[in-house]
Design a protein around this motif. Structure first.
Motif, short mmCIF file in Angstrom:
data_model
loop_
_atom_site.label_atom_id
_atom_site.label_comp_id
_atom_site.label_asym_id
_atom_site.label_seq_id
_atom_site.Cartn_x
_atom_site.Cartn_y
_atom_site.Cartn_z
N THR A 100 0.83 -1.21 0.00
CA THR A 100 0.00 0.00 0.00
C THR A 100 0.87 1.26 0.00
O THR A 100 2.04 1.22 0.42
N THR A 101 0.29 2.33 -0.50
CA THR A 101 0.92 3.65 -0.38
C THR A 101 0.16 4.52 0.60
O THR A 101 0.46 5.70 0.76
N LYS A 102 -0.86 3.92 1.25
CA LYS A 102 -1.71 4.70 2.15
C LYS A 102 -0.98 5.07 3.45
O LYS A 102 -0.06 4.36 3.88
N ASN A 103 -1.37 6.17 4.04
CA ASN A 103 -0.86 6.57 5.35
C ASN A 103 -1.50 5.66 6.40
O ASN A 103 -2.69 5.75 6.69
N LEU A 104 -0.71 4.79 6.98
CA LEU A 104 -1.26 3.80 7.91
C LEU A 104 -1.76 4.43 9.21
O LEU A 104 -2.46 3.78 9.99
N TYR A 105 -1.40 5.69 9.45
CA TYR A 105 -1.86 6.36 10.67
C TYR A 105 -3.20 7.07 10.46
O TYR A 105 -3.80 7.57 11.39
N ASP A 107 -10.00 3.17 -2.40
CA ASP A 107 -10.17 3.94 -3.63
C ASP A 107 -8.98 4.84 -3.94
O ASP A 107 -8.61 5.02 -5.11
N ASP A 108 -8.37 5.41 -2.90
CA ASP A 108 -7.28 6.35 -3.13
C ASP A 108 -5.91 5.69 -2.98
O ASP A 108 -4.89 6.37 -2.98
N ASP A 109 -5.90 4.35 -2.87
CA ASP A 109 -4.62 3.66 -2.81
C ASP A 109 -4.04 3.54 -4.22
O ASP A 109 -4.73 3.77 -5.22
N PHE A 110 -2.80 3.15 -4.33
CA PHE A 110 -2.08 3.14 -5.62
C PHE A 110 -2.83 2.32 -6.67
O PHE A 110 -2.99 2.75 -7.81
N PHE A 111 -3.28 1.12 -6.29
CA PHE A 111 -3.95 0.25 -7.25
C PHE A 111 -5.47 0.38 -7.20
O PHE A 111 -6.18 -0.27 -7.98
N GLY A 112 -5.98 1.17 -6.29
CA GLY A 112 -7.42 1.35 -6.17
C GLY A 112 -8.13 0.15 -5.58
O GLY A 112 -9.35 0.06 -5.59
N LYS A 113 -7.37 -0.79 -5.07
CA LYS A 113 -7.94 -1.98 -4.44
C LYS A 113 -6.89 -2.56 -3.50
O LYS A 113 -5.72 -2.16 -3.56
#
Length: 465
Positions: free
Chosen positions: A176-181, A194-200
């Motif tokens: 993931t590229t999401k902010n885990l915090y 939805d806003d992650d790198f791959f959208g899933k």
């Protein structure tokens, strides 16, 4: 002058020539008049002896030539007067590239435990043991590619990042590229991608098999050879979180063809090791496992036993009735533990065993179901000292049966539509298997712990280096 590798110097049939060798000092011994340097450059298990007339060299230079130092030596290649080597080099000039402080360099000339060497995995390739293991590792990779290439297979690269869980175990590392915090969640508390790198949701692959099947449906016979990842909290001598897998997949092969291929393949690899890594295997045989060469040669001599799971269970139940004690209970429907597998191989048959026709409940969704409705056309190749070294099956080619199995196991259809398409468009019988590369290396090297056949092991709570 051009450098000559030590492996080539030691094979040399010509003496009284000048050579340039470079490497790392294993030991230096001698007296005031003469020094003997054991030099190794990683090309071979054996060291090259360098004879140094101390009177011809600066004392300060000689002080720098300690265990671990990197040096270049120019000198005369001559027949050796001492025991243990045919040739040696009489040094005429020495250049020190890098020193190794005697007080802090951890690989001084003494025995080191394998546990200690894991703590310094960045240096352990310099030891005889790990030099041997990693040269064998290279050779096994070459054997694998050569075997499949010669048989007309195509090397197929399957994705490392995937949205499907091939084994259905759910033990996958997320990517993931999401902010885990600060994760966005829906009203049910599920993460929104939805806003992650791959959208899933995406993960590191546990196997390239499913994509390999797609390729086999077009190219006929393919194999994968790449890293795979299991987020399984197994701190055992047989498990890694990151390991390498070889996965052939063959259109029009049934389970018998699959067993034939697995046996031929693994025998080819063992023969390659004996033919191309003899010195390294001999060293490991002498230092770690006195039965290694005998065991390797034994595998080549014997045809593997082909044993239905149900018969294997009967053999194990009889052993228990006769007083043999297993740590884990044995009954029809049980997933065999390593101790059960090794009993069949090492004590009952005394040769490798291919166990077939497992209960469908303990095997993956994609395996072809037998007519009895209870078992699937699975096969596991069981080896001495290792247990399971290969797992495979004939794949379910029937669309409806595969769909029913996916539904039974509640596997999300959004991840499986493309896989099911191969059963809608020109489906055919096909089979394949997976060989854990490190399991093969455990067998070929005689090492007892899987952490010692991969350069930088990844295990629970350990991602050093």
């Amino acid at each position: 002058m051009k450098r000559t590798k030590i492996v080539d110097v030691l094979k040399s049939t010509v003496c009284d020539i000048d050579v340039l060798v470079k490497g790392w000092v294993r030991t230096r011994r001698g007296n005031k008049m003469v020094s003997f340097i054991a030099l190794n450059d990683g090309s071979v298990i054996h060291n090259l002896q360098i004879v140094v007339d101390n009177n011809n060299f600066d004392e300060e230079l000689l002080k720098k030539i300690t265990t671990g130092a990197a040096i270049a030596v120019t000198g005369r290649l001559v027949q050796s007067q001492g025991k243990g080597q045919n040739v040696e080099v009489q040094a005429s000039s020495i250049e020190v590239y890098g020193t190794a402080d005697v007080e802090t360099y951890p690989l001084q000339k003494k025995g080191h435990s394998l546990e200690f060497l894991r703590e310094i995995a960045h240096l352990r390739p310099r030891t005889n043991t790990f030099g041997a293991v990693f040269r064998i590792r290279h050779n096994m990779a070459m054997a694998i590619h050569t075997f499949f290439h010669q048989k007309g297979f195509f090397y197929f690269h399957t994705p490392i990042i995937t949205a499907s869980d091939c084994e259905g175990a759910g033990q996958m590392f997320q990517v993931t590229t999401k902010n885990l915090y600060d994760l966005k969640k829906d009203e049910n508390g599920s993460i929104i991608y939805d806003d992650d790198f791959f959208g899933k949701q995406a993960s590191l692959t546990v196997s390239g098999q499913l994509e390999g099947e797609l390729a086999a449906m077009a190219l006929g016979a393919i194999y994968t050879f790449g890293p795979t990842f299991r987020a399984e909290n197994s701190n055992t001598p047989r498990h890694l979180a990151e390991f390498w897998m070889i996965e052939p997949e063959v259109a029009f092969n049934d389970i018998v063809d699959n067993m034939d291929l697995a046996e031929e393949f693994i025998k080819y690899c063992v023969q390659w090791a004996l033919d191309n890594c003899r010195d390294d295997i001999q060293f490991l045989n002498d230092m770690f496992d006195k039965g290694l060469i005998e065991r390797l040669e034994g595998v080549l001599k014997e045809s593997f036993v082909r044993l239905p799971y149900t018969e294997g269970i009967k053999i194990l139940e009889t052993a228990v009735a006769n007083g043999h004690k297993f740590e884990f209970p044995i009954y029809w429907g049980a997933d065999l533990a390593s101790e059960h597998e090794r009993y069949l191989v090492e004590e009952h048959f005394n040769k490798p065993v291919i166990l077939t026709d497992y209960p469908k409940e303990i095997k993956a969704f994609y395996m072809k179901q037998n007519e009895d409705g209870k078992t699937v056309r699975a096969m596991d190749v069981l080896f001495p000292k290792i247990g399971e070294i290969i797992g495979g099956s004939e794949r379910e080619a029937d669309y409806d049966k595969l769909l029913n199995r996916i539904n039974e196991l509640n596997i999300p259809m959004k991840d499986m539509w493309w896989y099911l398409d191969t059963r809608r468009f020109g489906s055919c019988p096909h089979s394949g298997f997976g060989l854990g590369f490190e399991r093969l290396l455990l067998f070929v090297t005689g090492m007892a712990n899987i952490r010692d056949v991969i350069p930088f092991p990844r295990t629970p709570k350990n991602a050093e280096f």
